[in-house]
Design a protein around this motif. Structure first.
Motif, short mmCIF file in Angstrom:
data_model
loop_
_atom_site.label_atom_id
_atom_site.label_comp_id
_atom_site.label_asym_id
_atom_site.label_seq_id
_atom_site.Cartn_x
_atom_site.Cartn_y
_atom_site.Cartn_z
N ARG A 41 0.85 -0.75 -0.37
CA ARG A 41 0.40 -0.21 -0.26
C ARG A 41 0.99 1.10 0.63
NH1 ARG A 41 -5.66 0.90 0.46
NH2 ARG A 41 -5.41 1.96 1.56
N TYR A 52 3.62 -1.86 4.21
CA TYR A 52 2.46 -2.33 4.31
C TYR A 52 1.22 -2.73 3.30
CZ TYR A 52 -2.42 -2.11 7.50
OH TYR A 52 -3.34 -2.20 7.48
N HIS A 57 -3.88 -4.83 4.63
CA HIS A 57 -5.31 -3.69 4.94
C HIS A 57 -6.38 -4.04 4.38
CE1 HIS A 57 -7.73 -0.03 3.15
NE2 HIS A 57 -7.61 -1.19 2.23
N ASP A 138 -12.96 0.70 4.62
CA ASP A 138 -11.87 1.61 3.45
C ASP A 138 -11.17 3.12 4.16
OD1 ASP A 138 -9.97 -0.10 1.93
OD2 ASP A 138 -10.98 1.75 0.85
N SER A 141 -9.80 2.80 7.70
CA SER A 141 -8.13 2.14 7.32
C SER A 141 -7.37 2.96 6.60
CB SER A 141 -8.73 1.74 6.78
OG SER A 141 -7.76 0.25 6.19
N ALA A 142 -7.34 4.18 6.17
CA ALA A 142 -6.58 4.29 5.47
C ALA A 142 -6.22 5.15 5.47
CB ALA A 142 -7.07 4.88 3.97
N GLU A 145 -3.99 3.96 8.82
CA GLU A 145 -2.68 3.58 8.06
C GLU A 145 -2.00 4.69 7.64
OE1 GLU A 145 -3.53 1.82 4.38
OE2 GLU A 145 -4.81 0.38 5.54
#
Length: 197
Positions: A41, A52, A57, A138, A141-142, A145
């Motif tokens: 990612r 990662y 993810h 999502d 998660s982004a 991250e």
């Protein structure tokens, strides 16, 4: 007349996946897990000793999705786990690159996703209301991250991905693992969900 370019890829399972006309019979979860465990990612621009991966993810997105919707049917949990599965063959492009490539990337992604979904007992097209809920997981998660691994400030992450509920921001600490560990967890989680269907 020139020979058309090769549009298929040989998988480690021995399957031959036609990228322009993928069929469910040529899709194996081990190929997906292996590919995603080695796809980085953020174009690999994350802190740590391992990239990662998209597999990591995907596991996180499914966890967030379930935390937000604990009573959701198992098939939609599986859809969350597989939400980026086409990237096992087409890679993970950051949003600006996807925009530059244009609609051809999206069409390829949709064809692969439909074949993957059918292979594992899901409808070829996931209902829009489920896709919206998975997309929210999502984005969370982004955000995690971005702030924990990719060098974004909280303000930047809020701007690009939206604010994240404090309980999720505080309780989900990302860790980098070797691809072999992530691959095994992805396959294991997939097996659990398939068994529960």
């Amino acid at each position: 007349m020139p020979k058309p370019p090769r549009a298929w890829q040989r998988m480690l399972s021995g399957r031959r996946l036609d990228l322009l006309d993928p069929t469910p019979v040529d899709i194996e979860i081990e190929d997906i897990a292996h590919g995603l465990a080695f796809v980085a990612r953020w174009n690999g621009q994350t802190a740590g000793d391992f990239a990662y991966s998209v597999a990591e993810h995907s596991i996180l997105v499914e966890e967030i999705f379930v935390r937000q919707h604990p009573d959701v049917p198992v098939k939609w949990r599986l859809a969350a786990l597989l939400h980026d599965a086409p990237e096992y063959v087409i890679g993970d492009m950051i949003s600006p690159v996807k925009a530059a490539v244009g609609p051809d990337y999206e069409a390829l992604d949709e064809r692969l996703a439909a074949a993957i979904h059918i292979r594992f007992g899901l409808p070829g097209q996931i209902p829009k209301w489920i896709k919206t809920k998975i997309k929210r997981a999502d984005k969370i998660s982004a955000w995690l991250e971005a702030t924990q691994l990719a060098g974004f400030s909280v303000e930047e992450a809020n701007k690009f991905f939206g604010r994240v509920p404090n309980d999720l921001a505080a309780s989900l600490v990302l860790r980098l693992r070797p691809p072999i560990e992530v691959r095994a967890e992805f396959v294991s989680r997939h097996a659990e969900l398939m068994e529960a269907l």
